[in-house]
Design an enzyme around this catalytic site. Structure first.
Site, PDB file in Angstrom:
ATOM      1  N   HIS A 146     -14.218  59.301  47.359  1.00 31.16           N
ATOM      2  CA  HIS A 146     -15.368  59.243  46.457  1.00 31.16           C
ATOM      3  C   HIS A 146     -16.378  58.255  47.012  1.00 31.16           C
ATOM      4  O   HIS A 146     -16.031  57.161  47.447  1.00 31.16           O
ATOM      5  CB  HIS A 146     -14.954  58.805  45.046  1.00 31.16           C
ATOM      6  CG  HIS A 146     -16.126  58.687  44.116  1.00 31.16           C
ATOM      7  ND1 HIS A 146     -16.643  59.771  43.443  1.00 31.16           N
ATOM      8  CD2 HIS A 146     -16.897  57.624  43.785  1.00 31.16           C
ATOM      9  CE1 HIS A 146     -17.682  59.380  42.719  1.00 31.16           C
ATOM     10  NE2 HIS A 146     -17.853  58.083  42.900  1.00 31.16           N
ATOM     11  N   ASP A 225     -14.956  61.715  29.826  1.00 29.84           N
ATOM     12  CA  ASP A 225     -15.959  61.229  30.771  1.00 29.84           C
ATOM     13  C   ASP A 225     -17.289  61.938  30.559  1.00 29.84           C
ATOM     14  O   ASP A 225     -18.351  61.315  30.643  1.00 29.84           O
ATOM     15  CB  ASP A 225     -15.473  61.433  32.202  1.00 29.84           C
ATOM     16  CG  ASP A 225     -16.534  61.039  33.220  1.00 29.84           C
ATOM     17  OD1 ASP A 225     -16.953  59.861  33.196  1.00 29.84           O
ATOM     18  OD2 ASP A 225     -16.958  61.889  34.016  1.00 29.84           O
ATOM     19  N   ARG A 232     -24.258  57.275  28.497  1.00 30.12           N
ATOM     20  CA  ARG A 232     -24.549  56.048  29.248  1.00 30.12           C
ATOM     21  C   ARG A 232     -25.987  56.026  29.743  1.00 30.12           C
ATOM     22  O   ARG A 232     -26.650  54.984  29.741  1.00 30.12           O
ATOM     23  CB  ARG A 232     -23.585  55.896  30.421  1.00 30.12           C
ATOM     24  CG  ARG A 232     -22.212  55.374  30.013  1.00 30.12           C
ATOM     25  CD  ARG A 232     -21.202  55.559  31.125  1.00 30.12           C
ATOM     26  NE  ARG A 232     -21.632  54.917  32.345  1.00 30.12           N
ATOM     27  CZ  ARG A 232     -21.195  55.262  33.565  1.00 30.12           C
ATOM     28  NH1 ARG A 232     -20.330  56.239  33.690  1.00 30.12           N
ATOM     29  NH2 ARG A 232     -21.638  54.628  34.632  1.00 30.12           N
ATOM     30  N   SER A 247     -15.219  56.167  34.650  1.00 33.76           N
ATOM     31  CA  SER A 247     -15.780  57.482  34.968  1.00 33.76           C
ATOM     32  C   SER A 247     -15.248  58.009  36.289  1.00 33.76           C
ATOM     33  O   SER A 247     -14.823  59.169  36.395  1.00 33.76           O
ATOM     34  CB  SER A 247     -17.308  57.391  35.015  1.00 33.76           C
ATOM     35  OG  SER A 247     -17.872  58.636  35.355  1.00 33.76           O
ATOM     36  N   LYS A 251     -11.455  60.913  36.613  1.00 26.16           N
ATOM     37  CA  LYS A 251     -11.492  62.246  37.217  1.00 26.16           C
ATOM     38  C   LYS A 251     -10.507  62.337  38.378  1.00 26.16           C
ATOM     39  O   LYS A 251      -9.876  63.383  38.598  1.00 26.16           O
ATOM     40  CB  LYS A 251     -12.909  62.577  37.675  1.00 26.16           C
ATOM     41  CG  LYS A 251     -13.893  62.738  36.529  1.00 26.16           C
ATOM     42  CD  LYS A 251     -15.215  63.300  36.983  1.00 26.16           C
ATOM     43  CE  LYS A 251     -16.049  62.313  37.759  1.00 26.16           C
ATOM     44  NZ  LYS A 251     -16.656  61.281  36.902  1.00 26.16           N
TER      45      LYS A 251
END
Length: 515
Positions: A146, A225, A232, A247, A251
């Site tokens: 990520h 999420d 947000r 968040s 995932k």
């Protein structure tokens, strides 16, 4: 113990008949003072619009009142696991007001959460929906990466197939871009026919055939999420460390990963503007990921200039293809090799970072990663002829345009003075491209896959006045003089003695990853 969440309307008689068995409390004293609840039948008059979460035992001490929960976090108190669970479940079920969710998000933004609270929040977000499961023979091999986001960040496109070519399984669940240019899914959707919508069963089949897939988040995956992320932005709580952590990691937890590497970027074009804030985020992500049983590491990398030479959705696909053919720009290749090597080391396929880099490099130069990418394209909807043409080792940038399309207009901007290129501000470039249509401001907005830019110069390069330094791909009439003048500010030219290029990769967490 199963938790039940109830929403109490402003007037008790407004409850539908089938729900009139639900207990309510008049928080002004009546009923509660007598030590019992007032049923709807007993008290049709107005009651306070309060929300509470209670287990079916009916024990008042176990009931959680959300305004009280918000107050406690606002006042810097630590929330319990049960309180966090109730908050997440209520957010998903819609049994808490959006205003109260927003208030809790702001309280978390202001007062933060400790590592234990953040871990619990993340776990509950993960468990709020479907958690993927994989065949037993893939144990220890399911990996992902990520990035916290940057300009020209197309790393996933060559990295996922390179890892698959090394024997890993990569169920990459990506997102669409908001602001600046598109996300990974937007880039791939510039390839005609590519489908990012895949079920869990289809993902497993793609992984069996190709070894990697790049798909969108399903409705059932970490639904908490989606709720919190959507609020947000409108509550200005995007930059909260525990909320960012929850968040991202929720995932990844739902992917049932064996190992995860995080590319935490810092600099002018990154979420984190300096290395210290990047370290704090990386530490939170690694700690929380590890608490969920995922082998988690982080790499801190600079994000001042764009990655590679191409920015924009279809243009970045072209550059990713070049990387898969062993011809990519050096910075893109360095990120792919470093992140891939970390994952190979973490899942036991390499004993050192150097060995891991060599294995990833071999898949790029030898064509194995390109073959995986071609297979992934086909099983995700791209026609065989198009996949073959794009992935032909002989195909170059010029060959991609007829296949992926090209913007109506291309405009070059000149260097305004002689000297050495000291800076190319990625944020300025990305902002202009966003305004030209390469990105979106709101979820669901269309983007123009053909809008983008080619950088024609590199940092440290000597340039002369009048030489082109960038080529912008745009729609006719969209690239105004105002945009041109603003984009010229992205290029900084000075004397050679002022140039000092810092390493792209700054640090690894934990430090053992660098060995």
């Amino acid at each position: 113990m199963k938790t039940v969440v109830h929403k109490i309307p402003l007037h008790a008689s407004a409850l539908p008949r089938q729900r009139r068995h639900v207990d309510i409390f008049d928080w002004r004293g009546r009923g509660a003072e007598r030590g019992r609840a007032l049923s709807v039948a007993e008290s049709p008059r107005r009651v306070s619009a309060r929300f509470f979460c209670r287990p079916p035992t009916g024990n008042m001490e176990e009931r959680i009142i959300f305004p009280e929960l918000i107050r406690r976090k606002r006042d810097s108190e630590k929330l319990t696991a049960q309180e966090i669970k109730c908050f997440v479940r209520a957010a998903v079920d819609g049994t808490i007001q959006e205003a109260q969710i927003g208030a809790m998000l702001m309280a978390i933004w202001m007062k933060g959460m400790d590592a234990e609270e953040t871990s619990i929040l993340t776990r509950e977000m993960t468990m709020s929906g479907e958690v993927l499961s994989w065949p037993e023979e893939w144990k220890g091999l399911v990996v992902d990466k990520h990035s916290t986001g940057g300009v020209g960040d197309k790393v996933t496109l060559p990295l996922a197939p390179a890892l698959a070519a090394c024997g890993c399984k990569v169920p990459k669940i990506s997102g669409r871009g908001l602001a600046h240019t598109g996300g990974t899914l937007d880039k791939l959707e510039s390839i005609p026919g590519f489908s990012v919508q895949q079920t869990a069963e289809q993902m497993e089949q793609i992984l069996k055939e190709a070894g990697c897939c790049i798909v969108s988040q399903t409705q059932c995956l970490a639904p908490a999420d989606k709720v919190l992320y959507g609020l947000r932005d409108v509550t200005s709580t995007v930059d909260s460390l525990p909320l960012i952590t929850g968040s991202i990691i929720s995932k990844k937890g739902a992917e049932s990963l064996s190992a995860l590497i995080l590319d935490v970027k810092f600099g002018k074009a990154a979420l984190c503007k300096d290395i210290n804030s990047a370290k704090n985020l990386a530490h939170s992500l690694v700690t929380t990921g590890s608490s969920l049983g995922i082998r988690t590491g982080a790499m801190l990398s600079r994000m001042d200039k764009p990655i590679g030479c191409f920015v924009g959705n279809s243009l970045e696909v072209m550059e990713a293809l070049e990387c898969l053919k062993g011809r990519g720009p050096s910075d893109l290749q360095e990120l792919v090799l470093s992140l891939g090597a970390c994952l190979l080391k973490m899942c036991g396929k390499a004993s050192t970072l150097a060995e891991g880099k060599q294995k990833i490099s071999d898949t790029l130069t030898g064509g194995a990663a390109l073959g995986v990418f071609q297979t992934m394209l086909q099983v995700q909807g791209v026609s065989r002829d198009l996949a073959l043409a794009l992935c032909s080792p002989r195909a170059t940038i010029a060959d991609y345009y007829p296949l992926l399309g090209q913007a109506e207009c291309r405009t070059e901007l000149p260097v305004q003075k002689e000297g050495t290129v000291l800076e190319i501000n990625g944020l300025v470039l990305a902002t202009i491209l966003h305004n030209l249509g390469a990105g979106r401001t709101k979820a669901g907005e269309p983007i123009d896959h053909l809008v983008g830019a080619e950088l024609l110069v590199k940092l440290g390069q000597k340039v002369k006045k009048g030489e082109p330094w960038v080529r912008v791909h745009h729609r006719k009439g969209s690239f105004s003089m105002e945009y041109k003048n603003s984009l010229q500010e992205a290029l900084v030219v000075g004397t050679a003695d002022c140039f000092c290029e810092a390493p792209l990769v700054a640090e690894f967490l934990p430090s053992e990853l660098s060995g």
